[in-house]
Design a protein around this motif. Sequence first.
Motif, PDB file in Angstrom:
ATOM      1  N   LEU A  98       9.076   1.203  19.103  1.00  0.00           N
ATOM      2  CA  LEU A  98       7.717   1.198  18.922  1.00  0.00           C
ATOM      3  C   LEU A  98       6.720   1.210  19.605  1.00  0.00           C
ATOM      4  N   THR A  99       7.754   2.391  20.499  1.00  0.00           N
ATOM      5  CA  THR A  99       7.337   3.231  21.791  1.00  0.00           C
ATOM      6  C   THR A  99       6.259   4.458  20.958  1.00  0.00           C
ATOM      7  N   THR A 100       6.691   4.975  19.514  1.00  0.00           N
ATOM      8  CA  THR A 100       6.155   6.236  18.958  1.00  0.00           C
ATOM      9  C   THR A 100       5.269   5.682  18.209  1.00  0.00           C
ATOM     10  N   LYS A 101       3.399   5.537  18.575  1.00  0.00           N
ATOM     11  CA  LYS A 101       2.109   5.446  18.092  1.00  0.00           C
ATOM     12  C   LYS A 101       1.650   5.820  16.753  1.00  0.00           C
ATOM     13  N   ASP A 102       2.701   6.802  16.156  1.00  0.00           N
ATOM     14  CA  ASP A 102       2.446   7.055  14.314  1.00  0.00           C
ATOM     15  C   ASP A 102       3.322   5.856  14.012  1.00  0.00           C
ATOM     16  N   ALA A 103       4.751   5.160  14.176  1.00  0.00           N
ATOM     17  CA  ALA A 103       5.485   4.820  13.663  1.00  0.00           C
ATOM     18  C   ALA A 103       4.596   3.460  13.660  1.00  0.00           C
ATOM     19  N   ARG A 104       4.242   3.197  14.732  1.00  0.00           N
ATOM     20  CA  ARG A 104       3.525   1.407  14.629  1.00  0.00           C
ATOM     21  C   ARG A 104       2.340   1.446  13.269  1.00  0.00           C
ATOM     22  N   LYS A 105       2.035   2.573  13.889  1.00  0.00           N
ATOM     23  CA  LYS A 105       0.649   2.130  12.605  1.00  0.00           C
ATOM     24  C   LYS A 105       1.027   2.872  11.309  1.00  0.00           C
ATOM     25  N   PHE A 106       1.623   3.136  10.753  1.00  0.00           N
ATOM     26  CA  PHE A 106       2.239   3.370   9.827  1.00  0.00           C
ATOM     27  C   PHE A 106       2.751   1.616   8.699  1.00  0.00           C
ATOM     28  N   SER A 107       3.618   1.403   9.948  1.00  0.00           N
ATOM     29  CA  SER A 107       4.035   0.016   9.653  1.00  0.00           C
ATOM     30  C   SER A 107       3.895  -0.979  10.022  1.00  0.00           C
ATOM     31  N   ARG A 108       1.997  -0.769  10.294  1.00  0.00           N
ATOM     32  CA  ARG A 108       0.880  -1.863   9.852  1.00  0.00           C
ATOM     33  C   ARG A 108       0.042  -1.276   8.666  1.00  0.00           C
ATOM     34  N   PHE A 109       0.780  -0.001   8.336  1.00  0.00           N
ATOM     35  CA  PHE A 109      -0.510   0.345   7.264  1.00  0.00           C
ATOM     36  C   PHE A 109       0.665  -0.393   5.598  1.00  0.00           C
ATOM     37  N   PHE A 110       1.628   0.274   6.185  1.00  0.00           N
ATOM     38  CA  PHE A 110       2.770  -0.536   5.526  1.00  0.00           C
ATOM     39  C   PHE A 110       3.747  -1.891   5.334  1.00  0.00           C
TER      40      PHE A 110
ATOM     41  N   GLU B 197      15.507  -2.044   7.249  1.00  0.00           N
ATOM     42  CA  GLU B 197      15.766  -2.377   8.409  1.00  0.00           C
ATOM     43  C   GLU B 197      15.896  -0.726   9.044  1.00  0.00           C
ATOM     44  N   LYS B 198      15.339   0.084   7.980  1.00  0.00           N
ATOM     45  CA  LYS B 198      15.664   1.900   9.187  1.00  0.00           C
ATOM     46  C   LYS B 198      14.061   1.489  10.499  1.00  0.00           C
ATOM     47  N   PHE B 199      12.658   0.760   9.579  1.00  0.00           N
ATOM     48  CA  PHE B 199      11.797   0.856  10.329  1.00  0.00           C
ATOM     49  C   PHE B 199      12.162  -0.201  11.289  1.00  0.00           C
TER      50      PHE B 199
ATOM     51  N   LYS C  16       0.712  -1.530  -0.533  1.00  0.00           N
ATOM     52  CA  LYS C  16      -0.098  -0.174  -0.324  1.00  0.00           C
ATOM     53  C   LYS C  16       1.262   1.562   0.565  1.00  0.00           C
ATOM     54  N   GLY C  17       0.358   2.287  -0.693  1.00  0.00           N
ATOM     55  CA  GLY C  17       1.524   3.714  -0.889  1.00  0.00           C
ATOM     56  C   GLY C  17       0.525   4.372  -0.697  1.00  0.00           C
TER      57      GLY C  17
END
Length: 143
Positions: free
Chosen positions: A60-72, A53-55, A34-35
């Motif tokens: 994992l304590t950053t909510k936006d990072a968790r959400k974007f990781s799930r999406f991506f 590797e970047k991700f 998904k883009g």
Amino acid sequence: MFTGEYNHSIDAKGRVIVPSKFREQLGEEFVVTKGLDGCLFVYPKEEWTSIEEKFRNVPLTTKDARKFSRFFFSGAATCEVDKQGRILLPNNLREYADLQKDIVSAGVLNRVEIWSKERWLDNSCYDDMDEIAEHMAELGLGI
């Protein structure tokens, strides 16, 4: 580097032609996910590995990072080109990008984007390019 814009259609089984220019750079196996803006992103395996590797280094304590990781990452699929130069896009990705008939494949630097023709046209209004160019220059990306 991926450049160019190509118009194709998706068949009833969800197969899409990968332009030969892109196939050469993508290799035999690559990742589709998904883009942003309602399209799909297509990455060569080595580019995908770099993104992974970047991700891995994002807390994992950053909510936006968790959400974007799930999406991506949750919708990502490894694809292989068949003998006719097509890939079979999983149903979840076709639905996300609203791919029904006419599609556009666009090369954008390190990735290919796959769009429904309608969404491509909706997102291709460039009336504000002068203003955007100013903002890009502020980021050090002047041309």
